[in-house]
Design a protein around this motif. Structure first.
Motif, PDB file in Angstrom:
ATOM      1  N   GLN A 780     -35.699 -14.074 -24.352  1.00  9.03           N
ATOM      2  CA  GLN A 780     -36.935 -14.724 -24.794  1.00  9.03           C
ATOM      3  C   GLN A 780     -36.885 -16.234 -24.558  1.00  9.03           C
ATOM      4  OE1 GLN A 780     -39.288 -12.760 -25.302  1.00  9.03           O
ATOM      5  NE2 GLN A 780     -38.134 -10.866 -25.651  1.00  9.03           N
ATOM      6  N   SER A 781     -35.688 -16.776 -24.370  1.00  6.62           N
ATOM      7  CA  SER A 781     -35.565 -18.216 -24.137  1.00  6.62           C
ATOM      8  C   SER A 781     -35.748 -18.570 -22.668  1.00  6.62           C
ATOM      9  CB  SER A 781     -34.194 -18.716 -24.595  1.00  6.62           C
ATOM     10  OG  SER A 781     -34.019 -18.448 -25.961  1.00  6.62           O
ATOM     11  N   ALA A 782     -35.649 -17.576 -21.812  1.00 10.17           N
ATOM     12  CA  ALA A 782     -35.808 -17.839 -20.383  1.00 10.17           C
ATOM     13  C   ALA A 782     -37.287 -18.096 -20.084  1.00 10.17           C
ATOM     14  CB  ALA A 782     -35.310 -16.646 -19.578  1.00 10.17           C
ATOM     15  N   VAL A 791     -41.132  -7.459 -21.794  1.00 11.54           N
ATOM     16  CA  VAL A 791     -41.232  -8.003 -23.145  1.00 11.54           C
ATOM     17  C   VAL A 791     -39.922  -8.005 -23.921  1.00 11.54           C
ATOM     18  CG1 VAL A 791     -43.674  -7.487 -23.380  1.00 11.54           C
ATOM     19  CG2 VAL A 791     -41.974  -5.756 -24.029  1.00 11.54           C
ATOM     20  N   SER A 792     -38.964  -7.201 -23.480  1.00 13.44           N
ATOM     21  CA  SER A 792     -37.678  -7.184 -24.186  1.00 13.44           C
ATOM     22  C   SER A 792     -36.575  -6.925 -23.181  1.00 13.44           C
ATOM     23  CB  SER A 792     -37.663  -6.073 -25.242  1.00 13.44           C
ATOM     24  OG  SER A 792     -36.333  -5.816 -25.665  1.00 13.44           O
ATOM     25  N   VAL A 793     -35.416  -7.526 -23.444  1.00 11.08           N
ATOM     26  CA  VAL A 793     -34.293  -7.318 -22.530  1.00 11.08           C
ATOM     27  C   VAL A 793     -33.901  -5.834 -22.485  1.00 11.08           C
ATOM     28  CG1 VAL A 793     -32.463  -7.681 -24.260  1.00 11.08           C
ATOM     29  CG2 VAL A 793     -32.032  -8.220 -21.854  1.00 11.08           C
ATOM     30  N   HIS A 794     -34.189  -5.144 -23.572  1.00  8.03           N
ATOM     31  CA  HIS A 794     -33.804  -3.727 -23.606  1.00  8.03           C
ATOM     32  C   HIS A 794     -34.713  -2.858 -22.735  1.00  8.03           C
ATOM     33  CE1 HIS A 794     -30.807  -4.781 -26.501  1.00  8.03           C
ATOM     34  NE2 HIS A 794     -31.706  -5.371 -27.248  1.00  8.03           N
ATOM     35  N   LEU A 795     -35.769  -3.474 -22.242  1.00  6.15           N
ATOM     36  CA  LEU A 795     -36.664  -2.753 -21.326  1.00  6.15           C
ATOM     37  C   LEU A 795     -36.517  -3.279 -19.894  1.00  6.15           C
ATOM     38  CD1 LEU A 795     -39.781  -2.791 -23.652  1.00  6.15           C
ATOM     39  CD2 LEU A 795     -38.581  -0.728 -22.884  1.00  6.15           C
ATOM     40  N   ALA A 796     -35.474  -4.098 -19.704  1.00  8.50           N
ATOM     41  CA  ALA A 796     -35.381  -4.821 -18.426  1.00  8.50           C
ATOM     42  C   ALA A 796     -34.658  -4.053 -17.328  1.00  8.50           C
ATOM     43  CB  ALA A 796     -34.705  -6.173 -18.653  1.00  8.50           C
ATOM     44  N   GLY A 797     -34.202  -2.861 -17.630  1.00  8.94           N
ATOM     45  CA  GLY A 797     -33.527  -2.092 -16.589  1.00  8.94           C
ATOM     46  C   GLY A 797     -32.122  -2.609 -16.342  1.00  8.94           C
TER      47      GLY A 797
END
Length: 926
Positions: A780-782, A791-797
């Motif tokens: 979220q800081s990037a 929307v979330s790193v956990h959805l980033a593949g």
RNA sequence: GGGCCCAUAGCUCAGCUGGCUAGAGCGCACGGCUGAUAACCGUGAGGUCGGUGGUUCGAGUCCACCUGGGCCCA
């Protein structure tokens, strides 16, 4: 004097709001809210709707008390698996569960209630209190697990007390019953005749008790061979502390391998273990005795018969067993399978009957022979006297030893066989089928299969009934008229329906006629009045059937699950009960893979206990360090062994965390003005940057492989070493000059940022399953363009290791470069210690390498080497003859030429503006 | 007492089918830097691999026993 100019303003220094201090304890709850609003669990599932399915089936912890380090470790480990699989594109549902029935909760509720109110309460009301108790702790633990960052369907967990779950028990039991592997038998259990109740092992309190201690002769029917020639009566001598169990005697157990001798005393021969002759002679007060020379192994006497001590018209048999002790007694153990666990087990092996002449009140029935109608406690002295009269008593005294007591009335309990329900291991080949099924399972670590294998191979039949209130009833009926068991497809179906719709509570509230099909009758006598079985099923059976109650019942799951993951104690517990019930009902293991972890111990490898004062609570760790520190500790530990935790270990973990966090902070700070559209293509990058990307790809490969092999501590190691060694100590350190001093939009700086963006994007995803909170914070800081709408790193593949054509060449070349760099830093350190330099940029290096290495170094160019060594200049020279053999290059440190550029601090020829050429260009373009 | 398992630097881990002076990172000590700063960089000192015995030319790495520890039984 030149005026001091503040060139700092002209440089591109890191800029980020990502704080150096994590403040995890306060910040993590905010991310939990963020995920909650996002409904991240469901979002992950939706994202992978069409992906392959990976079911990690949760083993249900017991719903009492707060979580501890062991449960925290287990749940976090599961969360690592699920989050990784989800990021890899698997549809990976995780349904947490709780074990809600059973003796500990019932016991606690009874204690809270007190004996007075306990007497008044109905079974239904008691069950309601138990339910409240369990539900309270389900809530407590669910909140605590979630605080650790564990993601799953906490809105709809599975509970063993849910009606649908309870119905699953019936389904599995019915199938096993149909197949003929369930039978009724008897087995000794702890029994309190005052409270008239069966007691679980956990309800037993051990305390010293003075008991009778008697030595009794059992006369052989025929004098055994070794002593037949003496022509005297021959007996085997036993020792017991429970005279009242003698009416139930059916055998005498000897140690197979021990030596037994005949002792001639008072005109007859008594047989006992040679090792105990002296002590027995002392106790019995034998003054004139003679040990006959013949020695016989216990095994050689097996099969002989003797006259029973009480029922003298019958005979008992000599057998052998491993539980025979040679430190006390006579080495000949009075065996009454109806009154002792070991007696029962050994009796089963030798096919001995299990006599049990004692009723619920502790009074002998007709089976008590001369003592019928007498209470066992009162019978003790009477029996002793009787034995004396019979002439079989050798000695009577007392002894003090640890003895089981009832937790309620604090009085000694007895062991007594009662009717129980069993699953037969062999009647229908369950044991063999289970052994077969486990071969098709992946066991991690590999030795795990040995453990469960030997357990299944050796275990006795499974006693699945319990005489308690808080659980699921054994779903069968008894004919009131003739006692026959009534259990048919129709009754099972009716009970399953009853449980599914009203819960197992209905069993205790309704009469069978209210829910059984009309006309249900006893198959033997035709009686129509049926009584519901009052025993409940073993909680292990209950949790075992989750493959049916949960995996099969829920649409998002399936049986067999891809993975069960529990502590190593569950080889005996859940792994086994799940395997046996699944093989029993479906001929199939309930899991494709089973992963076990060790136990949590303290820094010295000792188990945690209040008495040792070494208990660490995960809740305390969360508030002191944060959940991510627990998660990092879990990942860093090799779970195939016991796992240590201590203040030092947590402190080290926390330091490692800070290092990783700072790496992210540096990356973010240097990407403040970057976005993907500014990226430099790989083939247009400086060589060092290309090498950095190759190195990143290698990390991705290594880490991915480690995740796939369930080796999380390798994941941790690889990522951490990468941050420290590759990034912080080398690449990032080298890059500072370029990032800070080159023009913001220059090709060289954009190239570096292209690499940093790749590093950030890949590493943050590699660590996301572990550092779930911090990875999200980083994500979220990037800058938004770097997140590309995710929307979330956990959805980033999951990151992909790119194949680069020049990868092998670069790895080889940089092996040489880094070795030269090591030599350079050593030489610089020497110069520093000699007071010649401070910053490495004050130096100019002459590097002398052997021809092969020199060729490699020359190919990079002196300027590139200076950049990589962080010095102002590098000169490559041929090695002298003496140095030609040396492996590492020889490095000579000299003062750099020129002056220190006030902007970039390198030593250069300075121009009219007092800046080096590079800085001059950059500044004038501003 | 039995089954399964573990024991490498202060900490966490590497050391494959036995073979160079046992490795890494952290921590620690010392030093540098002060433009990742409650950061960053460098150098260095720390293990003889729980103990004993054995197999072998050679063992941390194989075997036996012992000690300590863990889980599960008894």
């Amino acid at each position: 004097m030149t005026e001091k100019v503040d060139y700092k303003q002209t440089m591109n220094l890191p800029d980020t709001a990502f704080p150096m201090r994590a403040s995890l304890a306060t910040r993590e709850p905010e991310w939990l809210r963020f995920w909650d609003e996002l409904d991240i669990y469901r979002r992950c599932l939706e994202a992978n709707e069409n992906g392959p399915v990976f079911v990690l089936h949760d083993g249900p912890p017991y719903a009492n008390g707060h979580i501890h380090m062991g449960t925290a470790f287990n749940k976090v480990l599961k969360d690592l698996v699920v989050k990784y699989k989800s990021m890899r594109g698997y549809y990976a549902p995780y349904v947490p569960g709780w074990d809600c029935h059973g003796q500990p909760i019932e016991h606690q509720v009874e204690k809270d209630l007190g004996p007075e109110r306990m007497k008044e309460i109905s079974q239904a009301d008691l069950r309601a209190l138990c339910r409240d108790y369990a539900m309270r702790f389900v809530g407590v633990q669910a909140a605590e697990f979630q605080r650790l960052g564990v993601q799953g369907d906490f809105d709809d967990p599975y509970l063993t007390l849910n009606p649908a779950y309870e119905a699953g028990n019936v389904k599995v039991f019915a199938e096993m019953y149909r197949r003929g592997m369930v039978y009724r038998g008897s087995k000794p259990i702890h029994w309190c005749y005052r409270c008239k109740t069966a007691l679980a092992e956990a309800e037993i309190e051990y305390g010293d008790e003075t008991s009778h201690s008697i030595y009794v002769k059992f006369r052989f029917t025929d004098a055994p061979e070794p002593w037949a020639a003496e022509d005297l009566p021959v007996s085997v001598l036993i020792w017991t502390t429970t005279p009242w169990t003698l009416p139930a005697n059916v055998g005498v157990t000897l140690a197979d391998d021990a030596d037994y001798v005949g002792v001639k005393v008072a005109g007859e021969i008594v047989v006992l273990a040679e090792a105990l002759v002296e002590s027995v002679a002392g106790i019995a007060g034998w003054e004139d005795y003679h040990v006959l020379p013949t020695r016989v192994k216990g095994g050689a006497l097996a099969g002989l018969h003797y006259v029973l001590p009480v029922h003298t018209d019958g005979t008992g048999v000599i057998i052998t067993g491993e539980h025979v002790e040679l430190s006390t007694g006579t080495g000949a153990v009075h065996t009454a399978p109806g009154h002792g666990e070991e007696d029962y087990l050994v009796g089963q092996r030798f096919g001995l009957p299990s006599l049990m002449p004692v009723d619920d009140n502790g009074v002998f029935d007709a089976g008590g022979g001369p003592f019928a109608g007498m209470h066992v406690e009162k019978a003790n002295p009477v029996i002793i006297e009787w034995l004396r009269e019979q002439g079989s008593l050798v000695h009577a005294g007392t002894t003090s030893h640890s003895y089981p007591h009832c937790w309620r009335c604090k009085k000694p309990v007895i062991f007594r066989a009662t009717e129980q329900w069993f699953v037969s291991m062999d009647a229908t080949g369950l044991r063999d089928a289970a052994m077969q099924a486990m071969k098709g399972v992946e066991w991690v670590p590999g030795w795990s299969v040995n453990r469960i294998g030997s357990m299944v191979a050796d275990r006795p039949d499974w006693c699945i009934s319990r005489q308690r209130a808080w659980g699921v009833p054994i779903p069968v009926f008894a004919c009131v008229a003739c006692g026959e068991t009534v259990a048919t497809d129709e009754t099972f179906a009716a009970v399953e329906h009853l449980f599914a719709t009203e819960g197992a509570d209905a069993w205790f509230k309704k009469k069978p006629a209210e829910y059984l099909p009309a006309g249900t009758a006893c198959p033997r006598c035709g009686g129509s009045e049926l009584k519901a079985e009052s025993d409940i099923v073993d909680v292990w059976f209950e949790s075992g059937v989750s493959h049916t109650s949960v995996l099969e019942a829920r649409p998002e799951l399936h049986r067999p699950a891809e993975l069960y993951l529990e502590g190593s104690d569950q080889h005996r517990g859940w792994f086994q009960s799940a395997l046996l019930t699944s093989v029993g009902a479906y001929d199939q293991a309930p899991f494709s893979a089973v992963l076990t972890h060790g136990f949590i111990v303290d820094g010295d490898g000792r188990k945690m206990s209040k008495s040792l004062g070494n208990v660490i609570s995960p809740l305390d760790v969360v508030s002191k360090y944060g959940a991510d520190i627990i998660r990092l500790w879990v990942a860093s530990s090799d779970y195939s062994q016991d796992v240590s935790v201590s203040d030092e270990i947590l402190e080290r973990t926390s330091e490692a965390y800070r290092r990783i966090r700072n790496t992210f902070r540096f990356l973010l700070g240097n990407l403040a003005d970057f976005e993907p559209s500014l990226a430099v293509p790989y083939d247009q990058m400086p060589e060092l940057d290309r090498y950095a990307l190759v190195s990143l790809g290698d990390l991705v490969s290594r880490v991915t492989k480690a995740y796939d092999e369930w080796k999380y501590h390798t994941v941790y190691r690889a990522v951490y070493d990468y941050c420290v060694v590759e990034l912080s100590a080398f690449y990032l350190d080298v890059l500072k000059d370029r990032l800070y001093a080159d023009a913001a939009g220059s090709h060289s700086r954009r190239s570096a940022q292209t690499v940093l963006a790749a590093v950030l994007g890949d590493v943050v995803r590699l660590v996301a399953p572990v550092l779930s909170f911090t990875a999200e914070e980083v994500w979220q800081s990037a800058a938004e363009p770097l997140r590309d709408g995710v929307v979330s790193v956990h959805l980033a593949g999951w990151p992909v290791a790119e194949e680069r054509a020049d990868a092998a060449d670069l790895r080889a070349a940089y092996g040489v470069v880094l070795a030269a760099r090591d030599a350079a830093t050593k030489a610089l350190e020497d110069a520093r210690n000699a007071g010649e330099i401070g910053k490495s940029q004050q130096a100019r290096l002459r590097v002398r390498a052997v021809p092969a290495d020199r060729a490699v170094l020359e190919a990079r160019g002196a300027e590139a080497l200076a950049e990589m060594f962080i010095v102002s200049a590098v000169v490559l020279e041929p090695a002298d003859d003496g140095e030609a053999e040396a492996g590492a290059p020889r490095v000579i440190v000299e003062a750099a030429e020129g002056e220190k550029c006030p902007r970039c601090w390198n030593w250069r020829e300075l121009g009219a503006d007092d800046l080096c050429a590079r800085c001059s260009t950059v500044v004038s373009a501003l």
